[in-house]
Design an enzyme around this catalytic site. Structure first.
Site, mmCIF file in Angstrom:
data_model
loop_
_atom_site.group_PDB
_atom_site.id
_atom_site.type_symbol
_atom_site.label_atom_id
_atom_site.label_comp_id
_atom_site.label_asym_id
_atom_site.label_seq_id
_atom_site.Cartn_x
_atom_site.Cartn_y
_atom_site.Cartn_z
ATOM 1 N N ASP A 1 -9.792 -7.883 8.153
ATOM 2 C CA ASP A 1 -9.325 -9.197 7.700
ATOM 3 C C ASP A 1 -8.636 -9.969 8.832
ATOM 4 O O ASP A 1 -7.741 -9.448 9.492
ATOM 5 C CB ASP A 1 -8.358 -9.008 6.525
ATOM 6 C CG ASP A 1 -8.078 -10.303 5.790
ATOM 7 O OD1 ASP A 1 -7.614 -11.271 6.441
ATOM 8 O OD2 ASP A 1 -8.330 -10.366 4.580
ATOM 9 N N HIS B 1 -3.752 -4.005 2.815
ATOM 10 C CA HIS B 1 -3.048 -5.249 2.489
ATOM 11 C C HIS B 1 -3.402 -5.702 1.080
ATOM 12 O O HIS B 1 -4.533 -5.487 0.622
ATOM 13 C CB HIS B 1 -3.385 -6.346 3.509
ATOM 14 C CG HIS B 1 -4.826 -6.772 3.500
ATOM 15 N ND1 HIS B 1 -5.260 -7.934 2.916
ATOM 16 C CD2 HIS B 1 -5.939 -6.164 3.984
ATOM 17 C CE1 HIS B 1 -6.578 -8.026 3.060
ATOM 18 N NE2 HIS B 1 -7.016 -6.977 3.703
ATOM 19 N N CYS C 1 -7.418 -3.199 8.219
ATOM 20 C CA CYS C 1 -8.566 -3.938 7.696
ATOM 21 C C CYS C 1 -9.028 -4.967 8.734
ATOM 22 O O CYS C 1 -8.232 -5.474 9.527
ATOM 23 C CB CYS C 1 -8.193 -4.632 6.394
ATOM 24 S SG CYS C 1 -9.585 -5.487 5.614
ATOM 25 N N CYS D 1 -6.910 -7.614 -0.652
ATOM 26 C CA CYS D 1 -7.998 -7.198 0.245
ATOM 27 C C CYS D 1 -9.360 -7.508 -0.386
ATOM 28 O O CYS D 1 -9.684 -7.013 -1.474
ATOM 29 C CB CYS D 1 -7.886 -5.706 0.545
ATOM 30 S SG CYS D 1 -9.187 -5.106 1.654
ATOM 31 N N ARG E 1 -6.514 -12.174 8.906
ATOM 32 C CA ARG E 1 -5.110 -12.578 8.750
ATOM 33 C C ARG E 1 -4.116 -11.507 9.180
ATOM 34 O O ARG E 1 -2.912 -11.714 9.114
ATOM 35 C CB ARG E 1 -4.867 -12.964 7.282
ATOM 36 C CG ARG E 1 -5.689 -14.169 6.869
ATOM 37 C CD ARG E 1 -5.690 -14.354 5.366
ATOM 38 N NE ARG E 1 -6.417 -13.274 4.690
ATOM 39 C CZ ARG E 1 -6.494 -13.142 3.365
ATOM 40 N NH1 ARG E 1 -5.871 -14.004 2.583
ATOM 41 N NH2 ARG E 1 -7.192 -12.164 2.829
#
Ligand SMILES: [Zn+2]
Ligand SMILES: [Zn+2]
Lengths: 225, 213
Positions: free
Chosen positions: A57, A111, A55, A114, A59
């Protein structure tokens, strides 16, 4: 930032500019001190063992969370780690990684928590994101009975994250690149994982690559060139 | 084959355990904080190349940079994948800067120096980059070698990608409403350093990276 003095804004922005470049210089210097040949070796080419599809994302920087260094993992990251068969972008990555770099493992990593998956199950028009997120709604429809039976909303959403990863593994296995390479070389092997923020650990969904491949080839057999 | 394949996976599983342990040792609340959400300031559009891990080379932390990586960091006008990333990062998360980062020794750029058949998928993906080569033939022919030509194609591709990004509705709106800025960079694999492309803002003036225009 809104309503701030433009001079302050400029100063603040200038600082974050300096930060990235300063950080980068520091990082490069540290590597050269440890190994003067580091960048010469890196320049020679890449032979990564892994392709990571994760992803976007912020993090989940793949290399950092798996402890790998530059040169070890080929990376594609998009919203909610999707592999759509008509998407030239991800298909180019899979093709290049499998046929040219000959990666040994492909990891699809979702994750929990999400935002992309959450947005996809919101009853809302997301504009430009609609065609992309539609793929996740389709995963929900494929597993409607199982998901509807989960009463706790958080748990249902976590399960959808997992089922989405499994579905994207299937989509990778459906490609001619993976099927033909596996027939010839016995690699790549496809893995489905989920990253959890609670403990920072990766969870293997144990998709059972070989059996999944066999099941898929009943209908989607592209292994003959 | 079987045993070494398993070793490769064991290696990153072990690497992940070390990461989780170290992170918690340094800050016991690290993962609790991360699970609250993300507020990245930067959207990074970079190459899938394993030698350009954005968060590592910028010495940043998880949570700092929202990431899209594809073959040769291309932004194509009709690509839903990149468009969705940009929409989410700029429209929903409200990042302050978008970086498109190319790099030296890029396989995609090297393959764009000629028209060798890479299979239909990659031929189609790289077509706009190969068109750049045709468009800038005179300039490229004057460069000393293919390494230099590949770097120049990588630069031209970053500039073209920024031009496409400027047409994205969320980007146009964010530039007007809140001063979103776009930046082109090249990561030099031969020395590990990031270089700002000064012409990526549409003018050659020596502007600072984050200076609002
Ligand atoms: Zn996500
Ligand atoms: Zn590249």
């Amino acid at each position: 930032m809104a309503g701030q003095d433009p001079k302050e804004v400029r100063k603040y922005l200038q600082q974050s500019h300096d930060r990235i470049f300063e950080n980068n210089r520091k990082w490069a210097k540290e590597h050269v001190e440890k190994n003067p040949e580091f960048f010469n070796e890196l320049s020679a080419g890449q032979e990564p063992d892994y392709l990571w599809i994760g992803c976007s994302d912020s993090r989940i920087p793949a290399e950092a969370i798996t402890g790998l260094g530059p040169g070890e993992m080929f990376i594609h990251r998009n919203i909610a780690n999707l592999v759509c068969n008509t998407d030239l972008n991800v298909m180019s990555v899979v093709n290049y990684a499998v046929r040219h770099l000959k990666v040994k493992h492909i990891i699809v990593c979702g994750h929990y928590g999400c935002g992309g998956v959450k947005a996809a199950i919101s009853p809302k028009d997301m504009g430009l994101l609609n065609p992309w997120l539609r793929n996740i709604r389709d995963v929900y429809r494929l597993h409607e009975t199982e998901l509807d039976a989960i009463k706790d909303e958080e748990k249902r959403y976590d399960r959808l994250v997992e089922l989405n990863v499994v579905e994207q593994c299937r989509n990778i296995i459906k490609t001619a690149a993976v099927q033909q390479s596996y027939k010839k070389n016995e690699f790549p092997i496809v893995h489905g994982w989920v990253f959890g923020f609670k403990d920072g650990l990766l969870k293997d969904l144990e998709i059972g690559f070989e059996d999944m491949l066999k099941g898929i080839q009943k209908i989607y057999d592209l292994s003959t060139e | 084959m079987a045993s070494s394949a398993a070793d490769a996976i064991e290696r990153i599983v072990a690497g992940n355990r070390v990461y989780a342990q170290k992170t918690t040792e340094q800050d016991p609340n690290a993962f609790a904080d991360l699970s609250k959400g993300q507020w990245p300031e930067i959207l990074w559009i970079g190459c899938a190349d394993s030698r350009v891990p954005e968060t590592t080379i910028c010495n940043c932390k998880p949570g700092d940079i929202f990431v899209h990586r594809n073959i040769a960091n291309c932004v194509h006008a009709h690509d839903n994948n990149t468009a969705a990333v940009v929409q989410y990062a700029v429209g929903a998360l409200g990042v302050k800067k978008v970086i498109v980062c190319g790099h030296t020794r890029c396989g995609g750029a090297q393959h764009s120096l000629n028209d060798h058949d890479l299979g239909e998928t990659l031929n189609t993906w790289l077509h706009p980059m190969r068109e750049l080569r045709r468009k800038h033939k005179a300039e490229l022919d004057n460069l000393p070698d293919d390494d230099a030509r590949a770097v120049r194609i990588a630069e031209l591709n970053v500039i073209q990608s920024l031009d496409v990004l400027k047409q994205h509705p969320a980007v146009t709106k964010a530039i007007n409403d809140r001063g979103l800025t776009l930046h082109g960079m090249i990561f030099d694999i031969t020395n590990g350093q990031l270089r700002l492309l000064e012409e990526s803002g549409g003018r050659r003036a020596n502007v600072g990276l984050w200076s609002p225009s």
